[in-house]
Write an enzyme that holds these catalytic residues in place. Structure first.
Site, PDB file in Angstrom:
ATOM      1  N   GLY A   1       7.264   0.834   5.111  1.00 58.33           N
ATOM      2  CA  GLY A   1       6.044   1.656   5.146  1.00 58.33           C
ATOM      3  C   GLY A   1       5.043   1.268   4.079  1.00 58.33           C
ATOM      4  O   GLY A   1       4.061   1.966   3.850  1.00 58.33           O
TER       5      GLY A   1
ATOM      6  N   ASP B   1      -2.783  -1.703  10.435  1.00 56.56           N
ATOM      7  CA  ASP B   1      -3.071  -1.638   8.993  1.00 56.56           C
ATOM      8  C   ASP B   1      -3.697  -2.911   8.433  1.00 56.56           C
ATOM      9  O   ASP B   1      -3.989  -2.986   7.245  1.00 56.56           O
ATOM     10  CB  ASP B   1      -1.762  -1.405   8.210  1.00 56.56           C
ATOM     11  CG  ASP B   1      -1.197  -0.019   8.430  1.00 56.56           C
ATOM     12  OD1 ASP B   1      -1.939   0.851   8.918  1.00 56.56           O
ATOM     13  OD2 ASP B   1      -0.020   0.177   8.111  1.00 56.56           O
TER      14      ASP B   1
ATOM     15  N   PRO C   1       9.593  -4.916   0.224  1.00 55.73           N
ATOM     16  CA  PRO C   1      10.630  -4.753   1.249  1.00 55.73           C
ATOM     17  C   PRO C   1      10.020  -4.582   2.637  1.00 55.73           C
ATOM     18  O   PRO C   1       9.029  -3.868   2.793  1.00 55.73           O
ATOM     19  CB  PRO C   1      11.363  -3.475   0.828  1.00 55.73           C
ATOM     20  CG  PRO C   1      11.006  -3.257  -0.606  1.00 55.73           C
ATOM     21  CD  PRO C   1       9.669  -3.891  -0.831  1.00 55.73           C
TER      22      PRO C   1
ATOM     23  N   LYS D   1       0.846  -1.210   0.000  1.00 59.72           N
ATOM     24  CA  LYS D   1       0.000   0.000   0.000  1.00 59.72           C
ATOM     25  C   LYS D   1       0.873   1.248   0.000  1.00 59.72           C
ATOM     26  O   LYS D   1       2.050   1.200   0.391  1.00 59.72           O
ATOM     27  CB  LYS D   1      -0.918   0.031   1.222  1.00 59.72           C
ATOM     28  CG  LYS D   1      -0.239  -0.049   2.603  1.00 59.72           C
ATOM     29  CD  LYS D   1       0.121   1.255   3.255  1.00 59.72           C
ATOM     30  CE  LYS D   1       0.658   1.067   4.684  1.00 59.72           C
ATOM     31  NZ  LYS D   1       1.472   2.162   5.188  1.00 59.72           N
TER      32      LYS D   1
ATOM     33  N   GLY E   1       3.762  -4.549   3.977  1.00 58.69           N
ATOM     34  CA  GLY E   1       3.911  -5.958   3.609  1.00 58.69           C
ATOM     35  C   GLY E   1       3.475  -6.913   4.708  1.00 58.69           C
ATOM     36  O   GLY E   1       2.675  -7.828   4.468  1.00 58.69           O
ATOM     37  N   GLY E   2       3.962  -6.699   5.921  1.00 60.06           N
ATOM     38  CA  GLY E   2       3.626  -7.589   7.036  1.00 60.06           C
ATOM     39  C   GLY E   2       2.131  -7.589   7.326  1.00 60.06           C
ATOM     40  O   GLY E   2       1.535  -8.642   7.600  1.00 60.06           O
ATOM     41  N   SER E   3       1.515  -6.430   7.240  1.00 60.57           N
ATOM     42  CA  SER E   3       0.070  -6.331   7.504  1.00 60.57           C
ATOM     43  C   SER E   3      -0.724  -7.033   6.408  1.00 60.57           C
ATOM     44  O   SER E   3      -1.722  -7.708   6.671  1.00 60.57           O
ATOM     45  CB  SER E   3      -0.360  -4.859   7.563  1.00 60.57           C
ATOM     46  OG  SER E   3       0.344  -4.194   8.575  1.00 60.57           O
TER      47      SER E   3
END
Ligand code: C5P
Length: 307
Positions: free
Chosen positions: A96, A131, A92, A13, A99-101
């Site tokens: 910000g 997020d 990456p 995002k 990715g993890g969310s």
């Protein structure tokens, strides 16, 4: 019967607008932010197995992976079998770009689908990170609260981004801890941005892009400010940081232009450079199952979905 498998693409995002309204008693910050999914992906594959196992292709990430957190959060609520999950990282970490969310949202959805759990997915998501709820919705949204309250907004003309991740990560907690020094008594209101989004092209929109966290991130990493200045000089619509950084982006009108600019940016900056389409809700739904494109880590391989 072979074990059932679910595969999901997890988009990144960009925060096109982000204002911090103040610090809350629970330590989080109250936000007003517009987030848009972009066509740069991780890919998560989940199959039924004994116990829990996660394989991640890419450098090890600090802390418990959000995919594992999602599994544990679901297992706390329902009796579920074990799974073997594999995650191909194209986004990456610590950039910000969420990715993890996004991975966690995909895990919640995958488990709900595999085991037919009838979960309240949003309730699980809010426990994992601010997020994660956004990624369950799939589409441009105005998010409030600590980011977990998601109101979809319509998307307009085709937009693309050139994304530059300078190769170092920022800690979200550290950036928020520093933002206190930059809060103003009269926060910027999102209405001007919303009036432009869906109507204006990259240049008009470029004038209303905003991120309060930039000031905090630049205070922690002054070289990021210099990088943003240089990147902005190469793009007609300016450049911004997304979320708590450290990735920077600029907007442009077409996939061809984004590809061209990405090649120029790659020639001038070290780090990860990728062109990516901003996704409408429809694009994001369509792209979630097309497993053939894992987006890999190659900067040039992000998908461009037609709108
Ligand atoms: O929710 P998430 O785990 O992504 O947040 C990571 C950290 O970022 C939090 O522990 C908090 O320090 C900070 N944060 C914040 N306000 C938000 C979101 C995150 O202060 N709205």
């Amino acid at each position: 019967m072979p074990p059932r498998t679910v595969q999901r693409r997890c988009p990144a995002k960009l925060n096109l607008f982000l204002e911090v309204l103040g610090r809350r008693p629970d330590g989080y910050h109250e936000l007003s932010t517009v987030m848009v999914p972009v066509g740069l992906y991780d890919t998560l594959t989940v199959r039924e197995a004994k116990g829990f196992r996660l394989e991640v292709d890419g450098p090890p990430l600090p802390g418990t992976n959000t995919v594992e957190k999602a599994y544990r959060a679901v297992a706390k609520r329902r009796k579920i079998p074990g799974v073997r999950a594999s995650l191909a990282k194209g986004i990456p970490a610590g950039s910000g770009m969420g990715g993890g969310s996004s991975d966690a949202a995909a895990m919640i959805e995958a488990l709900d689908t595999l085991f037919d759990l009838g979960l309240d997915r949003h309730e699980v998501a809010a426990e994992i990170g601010s997020d994660v709820n956004f990624f369950l919705e799939r589409g441009p949204a105005l998010c409030s609260g600590r980011g977990e309250k998601v109101a979809p907004i319509p998307s307009g003309p085709e937009l693309h981004a050139v994304i530059l991740w300078p190769g170092f990560s920022l800690s979200t907690a550290a950036v928020y801890a520093r933002v206190r020094d930059f809060l103003t008594p009269r926060p910027r209101v999102v209405i001007d941005f919303l009036n432009s989004f869906g109507r204006e092209g990259p240049e008009g929109l470029g004038r209303v892009l905003f991120n309060r966290l930039e000031l905090a991130a630049f205070a922690l990493h002054p070289e990021l400010s210099a990088l943003r200045g240089k990147l902005a000089g190469m793009l007609k619509a300016g450049a911004r940081m997304t979320g708590s950084g450290s990735a920077l982006y600029g907007l442009c009108a077409s996939s061809a232009e984004a590809g061209r600019l990405a090649r120029r940016v790659r020639g001038q900056f070290a780090g990860f450079v990728a062109p990516a389409a901003l996704l409408s809700r429809e694009d994001a739904w369509k792209s979630r199952k097309s497993a053939s494109n894992s987006s890999a880590v190659a900067p040039t391989s992000s998908a461009h979905s037609a709108r």
